[in-house]
Design a protein around this motif. Structure first.
Motif, PDB file in Angstrom:
ATOM      1  N   TYR A 143       0.852  -1.192   0.000  1.00 56.61           N
ATOM      2  CA  TYR A 143       0.000   0.000   0.000  1.00 56.61           C
ATOM      3  C   TYR A 143       0.889   1.243   0.000  1.00 56.61           C
ATOM      4  N   TYR A 199       1.483   3.450   2.006  1.00 51.76           N
ATOM      5  CA  TYR A 199       1.377   3.766   3.434  1.00 51.76           C
ATOM      6  C   TYR A 199       2.782   4.122   3.928  1.00 51.76           C
ATOM      7  N   THR A 200       2.867   4.941   4.960  1.00 46.64           N
ATOM      8  CA  THR A 200       4.158   5.483   5.410  1.00 46.64           C
ATOM      9  C   THR A 200       5.246   4.430   5.533  1.00 46.64           C
ATOM     10  N   TYR A 258       1.792  -0.932  -6.697  1.00 47.80           N
ATOM     11  CA  TYR A 258       1.065  -1.230  -5.453  1.00 47.80           C
ATOM     12  C   TYR A 258       0.023  -2.301  -5.740  1.00 47.80           C
ATOM     13  N   ASN A 303      -2.166  -3.222  -3.220  1.00 47.22           N
ATOM     14  CA  ASN A 303      -3.257  -2.931  -2.284  1.00 47.22           C
ATOM     15  C   ASN A 303      -3.683  -4.161  -1.482  1.00 47.22           C
ATOM     16  N   ASN A 339       5.411  11.232   3.418  1.00 40.91           N
ATOM     17  CA  ASN A 339       4.199  10.997   2.601  1.00 40.91           C
ATOM     18  C   ASN A 339       4.498  11.187   1.123  1.00 40.91           C
TER      19      ASN A 339
END
Length: 275
Positions: A84, A86-87, A113, A115, A271
């Motif tokens: 993902y 995500y950080t 990605y 997911n 981010n």
């Protein structure tokens, strides 16, 4: 949460949650069961009595794995199968890219990605799409050996994650950033048993021995191996932070100015993807 309650009912006095998704459940249980100690991997919630968390600077071995990829690519295209945007995942991609660029300024990293944290079929097909684009070293932040097997089928190279998979994909596997959880869990559990534990937010490093690289296989060139060992020694000595400015994102914006080094808080507010 119900599984943890079952364990407590069976007499467990220490509950360890090893997935981000367990965080809120453990947070609630820590209030409901003040005599039980809870440890959570990868989250950020804790209290000051019976609930701590632990994670590590995976950016350090990710950077080292990027050095190998940057030195071994022939196409200057690296592929990254990611779960993902995500950080935690972005930190790994960025560290890998910076490691590769440190030895090969012409290299580019292509990311797909999927997911999902665990979707073997998708992980393999994502790697196949990256290989079809000319990527000749594949790495991953996902849970199966699919990307390594796809690389092996294409006579390309692969860097895994979490596990030494050299026996699973011997034709492609170079190394993998891995965790040494025993370096944290054994002394922490000993403290809990002795009644000496104080909750903390532990962030292990290569210096601690909490994280590292799986043994580099014979597919890693002698030159790349020597470079990794040189930089690894610097990182372990605390002399080689990973995110040092100037760093630009992939839109050309300066995200880490010259002269600045990101600390843990700065790294975990990431981010963006680097240039």
């Amino acid at each position: 949460k119900s599984t943890a309650i079952n364990m407590i009912d069976e007499g467990a006095t220490i509950i360890i949650g090893t997935s981000y998704g367990f965080m809120d459940g453990l947070d609630e249980l820590a209030t409901e069961y003040p005599d039980i100690t809870f440890l959570h991997f990868s989250g950020n919630k804790m209290n000051d009595t019976n609930f701590g968390n632990y994670f590590g600077a995976m950016e350090e071995p990710r950077y080292l794995s990027g050095i190998i990829a940057g030195m071994q690519t022939k196409t200057n295209k690296l592929g990254y199968v990611a779960a993902y945007p995500y950080t935690e995942v972005l930190i790994g991609i960025n560290a890998f890219a910076l490691g590769a660029q440190s030895v090969n300024p012409d290299v580019e990293v292509n990311v797909v990605y999927i997911n999902s944290w665990n979707d073997p079929a998708n992980e393999k097909s994502a790697a196949e799409s990256l290989l079809a684009q000319g990527c000749d070293v594949i790495t991953q932040h996902c849970d199966s050996a699919g990307p390594q097997l796809a690389a092996q089928d294409a006579n390309a190279l692969a860097i895994g994650y979490n596990l030494d998979n050299s026996a699973v994909a011997p034709g492609s596997f170079l190394t993998a950033p891995i965790w040494h959880h025993e370096k944290y869990l054994i002394p922490t559990i000993e403290k809990i048993i002795k009644g000496e534990y104080t909750p903390e937010s532990y962030y292990g490093t290569m210096k601690d021995g909490y994280i590292g690289l799986a043994p580099m296989t014979d597919l890693v060139s002698a030159e790349a191996k020597a470079k990794v060992e040189e930089v690894q020694a610097q990182i372990a000595a605390g002399e080689h932070p990973i995110f040092v400015g100037p760093i630009k994102d992939n839109q050309g914006n300066v995200v880490v100015p010259e002269g600045e080094t990101l600390d843990r808080a700065g790294i975990w507010s990431m981010n963006y993807l680097v240039e």
